[in-house]
Design an enzyme around this catalytic site. Structure first.
Site, PDB file in Angstrom:
ATOM      1  N   SER A   1       7.254   9.321  12.296  1.00 16.29           N
ATOM      2  CA  SER A   1       6.160   9.165  11.337  1.00 16.29           C
ATOM      3  C   SER A   1       6.683   9.281   9.920  1.00 16.29           C
ATOM      4  O   SER A   1       7.154  10.338   9.510  1.00 16.29           O
ATOM      5  CB  SER A   1       5.082  10.234  11.577  1.00 16.29           C
ATOM      6  OG  SER A   1       4.202  10.290  10.458  1.00 16.29           O
TER       7      SER A   1
ATOM      8  N   LYS B   1       0.821  -1.206   0.000  1.00 18.48           N
ATOM      9  CA  LYS B   1       0.000   0.000   0.000  1.00 18.48           C
ATOM     10  C   LYS B   1       0.861   1.265   0.000  1.00 18.48           C
ATOM     11  O   LYS B   1       0.650   2.185  -0.786  1.00 18.48           O
ATOM     12  CB  LYS B   1      -0.906  -0.048   1.235  1.00 18.48           C
ATOM     13  CG  LYS B   1      -2.019   0.967   1.253  1.00 18.48           C
ATOM     14  CD  LYS B   1      -3.059   0.526   2.269  1.00 18.48           C
ATOM     15  CE  LYS B   1      -3.490   1.645   3.140  1.00 18.48           C
ATOM     16  NZ  LYS B   1      -4.456   1.289   4.152  1.00 18.48           N
TER      17      LYS B   1
ATOM     18  N   ARG C   1      -7.684  -3.362   9.740  1.00 16.30           N
ATOM     19  CA  ARG C   1      -6.731  -4.297  10.343  1.00 16.30           C
ATOM     20  C   ARG C   1      -7.313  -5.018  11.564  1.00 16.30           C
ATOM     21  O   ARG C   1      -6.936  -6.145  11.859  1.00 16.30           O
ATOM     22  CB  ARG C   1      -5.414  -3.592  10.687  1.00 16.30           C
ATOM     23  CG  ARG C   1      -4.735  -3.046   9.442  1.00 16.30           C
ATOM     24  CD  ARG C   1      -3.268  -2.776   9.595  1.00 16.30           C
ATOM     25  NE  ARG C   1      -2.796  -1.876   8.547  1.00 16.30           N
ATOM     26  CZ  ARG C   1      -2.497  -2.251   7.308  1.00 16.30           C
ATOM     27  NH1 ARG C   1      -2.640  -3.499   6.933  1.00 16.30           N
ATOM     28  NH2 ARG C   1      -2.069  -1.372   6.427  1.00 16.30           N
TER      29      ARG C   1
ATOM     30  N   ASP D   1       1.699  -1.201  11.918  1.00 14.64           N
ATOM     31  CA  ASP D   1       0.405  -1.686  11.433  1.00 14.64           C
ATOM     32  C   ASP D   1       0.181  -3.166  11.721  1.00 14.64           C
ATOM     33  O   ASP D   1      -0.917  -3.675  11.518  1.00 14.64           O
ATOM     34  CB  ASP D   1       0.293  -1.453   9.920  1.00 14.64           C
ATOM     35  CG  ASP D   1       0.045   0.011   9.598  1.00 14.64           C
ATOM     36  OD1 ASP D   1      -0.588   0.702  10.418  1.00 14.64           O
ATOM     37  OD2 ASP D   1       0.489   0.466   8.525  1.00 14.64           O
TER      38      ASP D   1
ATOM     39  N   LYS E   1      -4.686   5.626  15.237  1.00 16.27           N
ATOM     40  CA  LYS E   1      -4.781   5.004  13.912  1.00 16.27           C
ATOM     41  C   LYS E   1      -6.249   5.048  13.456  1.00 16.27           C
ATOM     42  O   LYS E   1      -7.047   5.817  13.985  1.00 16.27           O
ATOM     43  CB  LYS E   1      -4.236   3.571  13.974  1.00 16.27           C
ATOM     44  CG  LYS E   1      -2.705   3.525  14.128  1.00 16.27           C
ATOM     45  CD  LYS E   1      -2.060   4.059  12.869  1.00 16.27           C
ATOM     46  CE  LYS E   1      -0.616   3.734  12.708  1.00 16.27           C
ATOM     47  NZ  LYS E   1      -0.083   4.212  11.429  1.00 16.27           N
TER      48      LYS E   1
END
Length: 439
Positions: A168, A22, A399, A320, A347
Protein backbone atom coordinates in the site's frame (compact mmCIF):
# COMPACT_ATOMS: atom_id res chain seq x y z
CA UNK A 1 -28.58 10.68 -7.69
CA UNK A 2 -27.81 11.63 -11.29
CA UNK A 3 -28.47 8.66 -13.57
CA UNK A 4 -27.30 8.65 -17.20
CA UNK A 5 -27.42 6.31 -20.20
CA UNK A 6 -24.16 5.95 -22.13
CA UNK A 7 -24.59 4.64 -25.65
CA UNK A 8 -22.81 3.76 -28.88
CA UNK A 9 -20.90 6.67 -30.47
CA UNK A 10 -18.64 7.30 -33.41
CA UNK A 11 -14.86 6.80 -33.29
CA UNK A 12 -12.85 8.76 -30.72
CA UNK A 13 -10.66 11.26 -32.55
CA UNK A 14 -8.42 14.24 -31.95
CA UNK A 15 -6.43 15.29 -28.91
CA UNK A 16 -7.44 15.44 -25.25
CA UNK A 17 -5.71 16.43 -22.04
CA UNK A 18 -6.83 14.53 -18.94
CA UNK A 19 -6.81 16.18 -15.50
CA UNK A 20 -3.67 16.22 -13.35
CA UNK A 21 -2.59 13.09 -11.53
CA UNK A 22 -4.57 12.67 -8.31
CA UNK A 23 -1.80 11.00 -6.28
CA UNK A 24 0.73 13.69 -7.25
CA UNK A 25 -1.79 16.54 -6.69
CA UNK A 26 -2.43 15.42 -3.09
CA UNK A 27 1.28 15.17 -2.36
CA UNK A 28 2.17 18.49 -4.03
CA UNK A 29 -0.26 20.35 -1.75
CA UNK A 30 0.90 18.51 1.38
CA UNK A 31 4.65 18.81 0.79
CA UNK A 32 4.41 22.45 -0.35
CA UNK A 33 2.36 23.02 2.81
CA UNK A 34 5.29 21.67 4.86
CA UNK A 35 8.04 23.59 3.04
CA UNK A 36 9.16 27.00 4.30
CA UNK A 37 8.51 29.56 1.56
CA UNK A 38 6.41 29.80 -1.59
CA UNK A 39 5.72 26.90 -3.97
CA UNK A 40 3.69 27.07 -7.17
CA UNK A 41 1.67 24.12 -8.52
CA UNK A 42 0.33 23.96 -12.08
CA UNK A 43 -1.88 21.25 -13.58
CA UNK A 44 -3.40 20.38 -10.19
CA UNK A 45 -6.43 18.08 -10.32
CA UNK A 46 -9.32 20.15 -8.97
CA UNK A 47 -11.57 17.26 -7.98
CA UNK A 48 -13.31 17.01 -4.60
CA UNK A 49 -10.68 14.66 -3.12
CA UNK A 50 -7.76 17.02 -3.79
CA UNK A 51 -9.76 20.04 -2.60
CA UNK A 52 -10.28 18.16 0.69
CA UNK A 53 -6.48 17.97 1.03
CA UNK A 54 -6.17 21.71 0.29
CA UNK A 55 -8.79 22.57 2.92
CA UNK A 56 -7.09 20.35 5.52
CA UNK A 57 -3.64 21.87 4.86
CA UNK A 58 -5.14 25.34 5.32
CA UNK A 59 -6.48 24.24 8.72
CA UNK A 60 -2.99 22.96 9.61
CA UNK A 61 -1.49 26.40 8.91
CA UNK A 62 -0.51 26.53 5.23
CA UNK A 63 -1.66 29.47 3.08
CA UNK A 64 -3.07 28.16 -0.19
CA UNK A 65 -4.45 30.32 -3.01
CA UNK A 66 -5.59 29.62 -6.57
CA UNK A 67 -5.11 32.21 -9.28
CA UNK A 68 -7.66 32.72 -12.11
CA UNK A 69 -5.45 30.80 -14.58
CA UNK A 70 -5.62 27.68 -12.36
CA UNK A 71 -2.12 27.86 -10.81
CA UNK A 72 -1.95 27.30 -7.05
CA UNK A 73 0.41 29.16 -4.71
CA UNK A 74 1.28 27.59 -1.36
CA UNK A 75 3.11 29.25 1.54
CA UNK A 76 4.10 26.37 3.79
CA UNK A 77 3.85 26.20 7.57
CA UNK A 78 7.14 24.27 7.98
CA UNK A 79 7.78 20.75 9.31
CA UNK A 80 7.28 20.83 13.09
CA UNK A 81 5.14 23.98 12.95
CA UNK A 82 1.70 22.67 12.06
CA UNK A 83 -1.23 24.36 13.81
CA UNK A 84 -3.90 22.41 15.67
CA UNK A 85 -7.03 22.46 13.47
CA UNK A 86 -9.95 24.35 15.01
CA UNK A 87 -12.53 21.91 13.64
CA UNK A 88 -12.66 18.36 12.27
CA UNK A 89 -10.76 17.66 9.05
CA UNK A 90 -13.47 16.56 6.58
CA UNK A 91 -11.89 14.10 4.15
CA UNK A 92 -15.01 13.59 2.01
CA UNK A 93 -14.41 10.44 -0.08
CA UNK A 94 -10.61 10.61 -0.08
CA UNK A 95 -8.69 7.66 1.36
CA UNK A 96 -5.40 9.19 0.19
CA UNK A 97 -6.00 12.48 2.04
CA UNK A 98 -6.96 10.63 5.20
CA UNK A 99 -4.06 8.18 5.38
CA UNK A 100 -1.34 10.65 4.37
CA UNK A 101 -2.58 13.44 6.65
CA UNK A 102 -2.82 11.01 9.57
CA UNK A 103 0.89 10.36 9.01
CA UNK A 104 1.64 14.09 8.89
CA UNK A 105 -0.20 14.85 12.11
CA UNK A 106 1.17 11.78 13.95
CA UNK A 107 4.59 13.33 14.69
CA UNK A 108 3.34 16.82 15.64
CA UNK A 109 2.14 17.80 19.12
CA UNK A 110 -1.40 18.51 17.91
CA UNK A 111 -4.75 16.73 18.02
CA UNK A 112 -6.96 16.37 14.94
CA UNK A 113 -10.29 14.68 14.27
CA UNK A 114 -10.79 13.07 10.84
CA UNK A 115 -14.27 12.60 9.37
CA UNK A 116 -15.46 11.40 5.96
CA UNK A 117 -18.49 10.46 3.90
CA UNK A 118 -20.37 7.15 4.21
CA UNK A 119 -18.14 5.35 1.69
CA UNK A 120 -14.85 6.53 3.26
CA UNK A 121 -16.14 5.75 6.76
CA UNK A 122 -16.39 2.08 5.77
CA UNK A 123 -12.76 1.85 4.63
CA UNK A 124 -10.03 0.25 6.79
CA UNK A 125 -7.72 2.64 8.65
CA UNK A 126 -6.17 0.05 10.98
CA UNK A 127 -3.35 -0.46 8.47
CA UNK A 128 -2.24 3.15 9.18
CA UNK A 129 -3.25 3.23 12.85
CA UNK A 130 -0.90 0.32 13.69
CA UNK A 131 2.43 1.83 12.53
CA UNK A 132 1.53 5.36 13.68
CA UNK A 133 0.70 4.02 17.15
CA UNK A 134 4.11 2.29 17.21
CA UNK A 135 5.64 5.73 16.57
CA UNK A 136 3.85 7.13 19.62
CA UNK A 137 0.64 8.66 18.24
CA UNK A 138 -2.54 7.99 20.17
CA UNK A 139 -5.54 7.19 17.98
CA UNK A 140 -9.16 6.66 18.97
CA UNK A 141 -11.06 5.26 16.00
CA UNK A 142 -14.66 4.15 15.54
CA UNK A 143 -15.51 0.47 15.95
CA UNK A 144 -13.70 -1.57 13.30
CA UNK A 145 -10.85 0.95 13.05
CA UNK A 146 -12.69 3.38 10.77
CA UNK A 147 -13.55 7.10 10.60
CA UNK A 148 -14.46 9.21 12.41
CA UNK A 149 -11.26 9.06 14.45
CA UNK A 150 -9.25 11.33 16.72
CA UNK A 151 -5.47 11.41 16.47
CA UNK A 152 -3.15 12.91 19.10
CA UNK A 153 0.30 13.36 17.64
CA UNK A 154 3.49 12.47 19.51
CA UNK A 155 6.33 14.93 19.87
CA UNK A 156 8.94 13.63 19.76
CA UNK A 157 7.70 10.58 17.86
CA UNK A 158 9.78 7.39 17.82
CA UNK A 159 11.45 6.22 14.59
CA UNK A 160 10.49 2.69 13.54
CA UNK A 161 11.42 0.14 10.88
CA UNK A 162 8.09 -1.00 9.48
CA UNK A 163 7.50 -4.07 7.29
CA UNK A 164 4.40 -3.32 5.20
CA UNK A 165 2.03 -6.27 5.74
CA UNK A 166 0.02 -5.26 2.64
CA UNK A 167 1.34 -3.53 -0.50
CA UNK A 168 0.00 0.00 0.00
CA UNK A 169 1.53 3.26 -1.18
CA UNK A 170 -0.77 5.11 1.23
CA UNK A 171 0.46 3.24 4.31
CA UNK A 172 4.08 3.59 3.17
CA UNK A 173 3.57 7.33 2.62
CA UNK A 174 1.86 7.80 5.99
CA UNK A 175 4.87 6.29 7.81
CA UNK A 176 7.39 8.31 5.75
CA UNK A 177 5.45 11.54 6.39
CA UNK A 178 5.35 10.81 10.11
CA UNK A 179 9.11 10.25 9.82
CA UNK A 180 9.63 13.81 8.51
CA UNK A 181 9.27 15.28 12.01
CA UNK A 182 10.64 12.27 13.94
CA UNK A 183 14.25 12.41 15.23
CA UNK A 184 16.47 9.76 13.65
CA UNK A 185 15.76 7.50 10.69
CA UNK A 186 12.36 5.96 9.91
CA UNK A 187 12.36 2.98 7.54
CA UNK A 188 9.68 1.23 5.52
CA UNK A 189 10.24 -2.22 4.01
CA UNK A 190 8.00 -3.03 1.02
CA UNK A 191 7.42 -6.62 -0.08
CA UNK A 192 6.18 -5.47 -3.53
CA UNK A 193 7.07 -2.07 -5.03
CA UNK A 194 4.10 0.33 -4.88
CA UNK A 195 3.70 3.76 -6.46
CA UNK A 196 6.69 5.88 -5.50
CA UNK A 197 5.40 9.44 -5.97
CA UNK A 198 6.07 10.21 -2.30
CA UNK A 199 9.73 9.25 -2.55
CA UNK A 200 10.29 11.14 -5.82
CA UNK A 201 8.56 14.32 -4.70
CA UNK A 202 9.88 14.42 -1.13
CA UNK A 203 13.39 14.20 -2.59
CA UNK A 204 12.53 17.14 -4.87
CA UNK A 205 11.40 19.17 -1.84
CA UNK A 206 14.74 18.47 -0.13
CA UNK A 207 14.00 15.56 2.22
CA UNK A 208 16.92 13.19 2.83
CA UNK A 209 15.65 9.89 1.60
CA UNK A 210 17.46 6.71 0.62
CA UNK A 211 16.02 3.76 -1.29
CA UNK A 212 17.87 0.46 -1.15
CA UNK A 213 17.23 -3.22 -1.80
CA UNK A 214 17.79 -6.17 0.49
CA UNK A 215 16.79 -9.78 -0.27
CA UNK A 216 14.54 -8.59 -3.09
CA UNK A 217 12.58 -6.12 -0.93
CA UNK A 218 12.69 -2.31 -1.16
CA UNK A 219 13.81 -0.39 1.91
CA UNK A 220 13.01 3.32 2.07
CA UNK A 221 14.74 5.33 4.81
CA UNK A 222 13.91 8.95 5.67
CA UNK A 223 15.94 11.18 7.97
CA UNK A 224 13.71 13.12 10.34
CA UNK A 225 13.59 16.73 11.55
CA UNK A 226 13.64 17.66 7.88
CA UNK A 227 13.64 21.16 6.44
CA UNK A 228 11.69 21.10 3.21
CA UNK A 229 12.40 23.84 0.69
CA UNK A 230 9.71 25.14 -1.65
CA UNK A 231 9.60 24.09 -5.29
CA UNK A 232 7.43 24.55 -8.36
CA UNK A 233 5.51 21.44 -9.37
CA UNK A 234 3.99 20.66 -12.77
CA UNK A 235 1.51 17.84 -12.24
CA UNK A 236 1.48 15.27 -15.09
CA UNK A 237 -1.83 13.95 -16.47
CA UNK A 238 -3.39 11.19 -14.36
CA UNK A 239 -2.78 7.71 -15.85
CA UNK A 240 -5.85 6.41 -13.97
CA UNK A 241 -8.00 9.01 -15.76
CA UNK A 242 -6.27 8.42 -19.11
CA UNK A 243 -7.09 4.71 -18.65
CA UNK A 244 -10.79 5.20 -19.52
CA UNK A 245 -9.90 6.88 -22.82
CA UNK A 246 -7.12 4.38 -23.60
CA UNK A 247 -9.65 1.55 -23.33
CA UNK A 248 -12.47 3.45 -25.11
CA UNK A 249 -10.28 4.35 -28.12
CA UNK A 250 -8.93 0.78 -28.25
CA UNK A 251 -12.45 -0.69 -28.31
CA UNK A 252 -14.38 1.74 -30.57
CA UNK A 253 -13.68 0.95 -34.26
CA UNK A 254 -12.04 3.73 -36.29
CA UNK A 255 -10.67 5.55 -33.22
CA UNK A 256 -7.35 7.44 -33.32
CA UNK A 257 -7.00 9.50 -30.15
CA UNK A 258 -3.98 11.26 -28.63
CA UNK A 259 -3.94 11.80 -24.85
CA UNK A 260 -1.44 14.53 -23.95
CA UNK A 261 1.01 14.67 -21.04
CA UNK A 262 0.22 11.32 -19.34
CA UNK A 263 2.34 10.31 -16.33
CA UNK A 264 4.08 6.98 -17.06
CA UNK A 265 5.68 6.28 -13.70
CA UNK A 266 6.63 2.57 -13.88
CA UNK A 267 4.87 1.91 -10.56
CA UNK A 268 1.61 3.08 -12.25
CA UNK A 269 1.95 1.80 -15.83
CA UNK A 270 0.62 -1.75 -15.37
CA UNK A 271 -2.52 -1.17 -17.45
CA UNK A 272 -0.46 -0.02 -20.44
CA UNK A 273 1.59 -3.24 -20.26
CA UNK A 274 -1.51 -5.47 -20.02
CA UNK A 275 -3.41 -3.71 -22.83
CA UNK A 276 -0.35 -4.08 -25.10
CA UNK A 277 -0.12 -7.76 -24.13
CA UNK A 278 -3.77 -8.08 -25.25
CA UNK A 279 -2.93 -6.46 -28.61
CA UNK A 280 -3.67 -2.75 -28.06
CA UNK A 281 -2.04 -0.19 -30.37
CA UNK A 282 -0.72 2.50 -28.00
CA UNK A 283 2.34 4.55 -28.97
CA UNK A 284 4.34 6.80 -26.62
CA UNK A 285 5.03 10.08 -28.39
CA UNK A 286 7.51 12.73 -27.17
CA UNK A 287 8.63 10.93 -23.96
CA UNK A 288 10.09 13.36 -21.40
CA UNK A 289 10.63 13.90 -17.67
CA UNK A 290 8.67 16.50 -15.68
CA UNK A 291 9.49 17.08 -12.00
CA UNK A 292 11.14 13.68 -11.59
CA UNK A 293 8.20 11.86 -13.23
CA UNK A 294 8.32 10.24 -16.71
CA UNK A 295 5.64 11.63 -19.07
CA UNK A 296 4.59 11.05 -22.72
CA UNK A 297 1.70 11.70 -25.10
CA UNK A 298 -0.20 8.48 -25.85
CA UNK A 299 -1.57 7.85 -29.36
CA UNK A 300 -4.24 5.15 -29.13
CA UNK A 301 -5.74 3.48 -32.22
CA UNK A 302 -8.52 0.90 -32.37
CA UNK A 303 -7.23 -2.67 -32.19
CA UNK A 304 -8.80 -6.11 -31.61
CA UNK A 305 -7.88 -7.55 -28.20
CA UNK A 306 -7.21 -11.12 -27.03
CA UNK A 307 -7.84 -12.39 -23.51
CA UNK A 308 -4.84 -12.92 -21.21
CA UNK A 309 -4.02 -14.18 -17.72
CA UNK A 310 -3.00 -11.01 -15.90
CA UNK A 311 0.17 -11.43 -13.84
CA UNK A 312 -0.82 -10.75 -10.18
CA UNK A 313 2.59 -9.08 -9.66
CA UNK A 314 1.29 -6.21 -11.84
CA UNK A 315 -1.66 -5.56 -9.50
CA UNK A 316 -0.09 -2.79 -7.37
CA UNK A 317 0.89 -0.85 -10.52
CA UNK A 318 -2.70 -0.84 -11.88
CA UNK A 319 -4.90 -1.36 -8.84
CA UNK A 320 -7.26 1.52 -9.79
CA UNK A 321 -7.39 0.50 -13.46
CA UNK A 322 -8.87 -2.99 -13.04
CA UNK A 323 -12.50 -1.86 -13.40
CA UNK A 324 -11.82 -0.47 -16.89
CA UNK A 325 -9.53 -3.40 -17.77
CA UNK A 326 -12.51 -5.67 -17.02
CA UNK A 327 -14.44 -3.73 -19.72
CA UNK A 328 -11.60 -4.25 -22.22
CA UNK A 329 -11.63 -7.97 -21.34
CA UNK A 330 -15.39 -8.11 -21.99
CA UNK A 331 -14.78 -7.18 -25.67
CA UNK A 332 -11.64 -9.32 -26.18
CA UNK A 333 -11.46 -12.68 -27.97
CA UNK A 334 -11.20 -15.50 -25.45
CA UNK A 335 -10.93 -15.45 -21.68
CA UNK A 336 -9.16 -13.03 -19.33
CA UNK A 337 -8.32 -14.21 -15.82
CA UNK A 338 -7.27 -11.95 -12.94
CA UNK A 339 -6.04 -13.14 -9.54
CA UNK A 340 -4.45 -11.63 -6.43
CA UNK A 341 -6.95 -8.76 -6.28
CA UNK A 342 -8.30 -9.04 -2.72
CA UNK A 343 -7.37 -5.35 -2.26
CA UNK A 344 -10.16 -4.39 -4.70
CA UNK A 345 -12.75 -5.52 -2.17
CA UNK A 346 -11.86 -2.62 0.19
CA UNK A 347 -11.76 0.27 -2.31
CA UNK A 348 -14.50 2.93 -2.66
CA UNK A 349 -16.73 -0.10 -3.24
CA UNK A 350 -16.06 -3.84 -3.43
CA UNK A 351 -14.85 -3.43 -7.00
CA UNK A 352 -14.83 -7.16 -7.80
CA UNK A 353 -18.46 -7.71 -6.81
CA UNK A 354 -19.65 -4.36 -8.19
CA UNK A 355 -17.97 -4.81 -11.60
CA UNK A 356 -19.04 -8.46 -11.87
CA UNK A 357 -22.71 -7.55 -11.46
CA UNK A 358 -22.41 -4.42 -13.63
CA UNK A 359 -20.85 -6.33 -16.54
CA UNK A 360 -23.37 -9.16 -16.21
CA UNK A 361 -26.21 -6.61 -16.45
CA UNK A 362 -24.58 -5.26 -19.63
CA UNK A 363 -24.40 -8.76 -21.17
CA UNK A 364 -20.97 -10.14 -20.24
CA UNK A 365 -20.19 -13.68 -19.03
CA UNK A 366 -18.26 -13.18 -15.77
CA UNK A 367 -17.24 -15.50 -12.95
CA UNK A 368 -16.36 -13.91 -9.62
CA UNK A 369 -13.70 -15.51 -7.39
CA UNK A 370 -12.45 -14.51 -3.95
CA UNK A 371 -9.41 -12.72 -5.44
CA UNK A 372 -10.38 -11.82 -9.02
CA UNK A 373 -12.71 -12.15 -12.02
CA UNK A 374 -12.71 -14.48 -15.02
CA UNK A 375 -14.23 -12.71 -18.04
CA UNK A 376 -15.30 -14.41 -21.28
CA UNK A 377 -14.99 -11.83 -24.05
CA UNK A 378 -17.31 -11.27 -27.02
CA UNK A 379 -14.49 -11.29 -29.60
CA UNK A 380 -15.17 -7.65 -30.45
CA UNK A 381 -18.95 -7.96 -30.80
CA UNK A 382 -20.76 -5.13 -28.96
CA UNK A 383 -22.19 -5.92 -25.51
CA UNK A 384 -25.98 -6.22 -25.44
CA UNK A 385 -26.26 -3.36 -22.93
CA UNK A 386 -28.60 -2.92 -19.98
CA UNK A 387 -32.33 -3.46 -20.45
CA UNK A 388 -34.70 -0.50 -20.36
CA UNK A 389 -35.53 0.33 -16.75
CA UNK A 390 -32.46 -1.36 -15.27
CA UNK A 391 -29.27 0.46 -14.40
CA UNK A 392 -25.85 -0.46 -13.10
CA UNK A 393 -25.27 0.15 -9.37
CA UNK A 394 -22.09 2.24 -9.02
CA UNK A 395 -22.06 2.12 -5.16
CA UNK A 396 -20.73 5.71 -4.84
CA UNK A 397 -17.60 4.63 -6.76
CA UNK A 398 -16.28 7.02 -9.42
CA UNK A 399 -14.23 4.37 -11.26
CA UNK A 400 -17.19 2.00 -11.59
CA UNK A 401 -19.28 4.84 -13.09
CA UNK A 402 -16.59 5.76 -15.67
CA UNK A 403 -15.78 2.15 -16.54
CA UNK A 404 -19.42 1.37 -17.27
CA UNK A 405 -19.66 4.59 -19.32
CA UNK A 406 -16.95 3.10 -21.55
CA UNK A 407 -18.92 -0.18 -21.70
CA UNK A 408 -21.92 1.85 -22.91
CA UNK A 409 -19.95 3.13 -25.93
CA UNK A 410 -19.46 -0.45 -27.14
CA UNK A 411 -22.96 -1.79 -26.46
CA UNK A 412 -25.97 -2.25 -28.73
CA UNK A 413 -28.60 -0.57 -26.56
CA UNK A 414 -26.42 1.49 -24.19
CA UNK A 415 -25.63 1.13 -20.49
CA UNK A 416 -27.52 3.01 -17.79
CA UNK A 417 -25.51 4.07 -14.75
CA UNK A 418 -27.48 4.82 -11.58
CA UNK A 419 -25.34 7.75 -10.41
CA UNK A 420 -22.69 9.81 -12.23
CA UNK A 421 -22.21 12.32 -9.36
CA UNK A 422 -19.25 10.36 -7.83
CA UNK A 423 -17.23 11.04 -11.02
CA UNK A 424 -16.60 14.54 -9.60
CA UNK A 425 -14.25 13.13 -6.96
CA UNK A 426 -11.55 12.47 -9.56
CA UNK A 427 -12.55 13.61 -13.06
CA UNK A 428 -15.13 16.43 -13.10
CA UNK A 429 -14.70 17.02 -16.88
CA UNK A 430 -15.11 13.33 -17.90
CA UNK A 431 -18.60 13.52 -19.46
CA UNK A 432 -17.80 16.60 -21.56
CA UNK A 433 -14.51 15.16 -22.73
CA UNK A 434 -16.17 11.90 -23.77
CA UNK A 435 -18.78 13.79 -25.83
CA UNK A 436 -16.07 15.90 -27.44
CA UNK A 437 -13.77 13.00 -28.39
CA UNK A 438 -16.67 11.05 -29.87
CA UNK A 439 -17.91 14.29 -31.49
Amino acid sequence: MTSHRFSHTGPLKGTIRVPGDKSISHRALMFAGLAVGQSRITGLLEGEDVLATAAAMRQLGAQIERDPEGAWTVYGAGVGSLLEPKSALDMGNSGTSTRLLMGLVASHAITATFTGDASLSGRPMKRVIDPLSMMGASIEASAGGTLPLMLRGASPAVPITYHLPVASAQVKSAVLLAGLNTPGITRVIEPVPTRDHTERMLTGFGARLEVGEENGTRIIAIRGEADLRPMDVTVPGDPSSAAFFMVAATLVPGSDLTILNVGLNPTRAGLLAVLRQMGADIAEVNPREVGGEPVADLRVRHAPLSGVDVDPALAPSMIDEFPVLFVAAALASGTTRTTGLEELRVKESDRLATMASALQLAGTRVEEHEDGLTIHGTGGEPLTGTREGTSVATRLDHRIAMSMAVAGLVSRTGVSVDDTAPINTSFPTFMGMLDEAAG
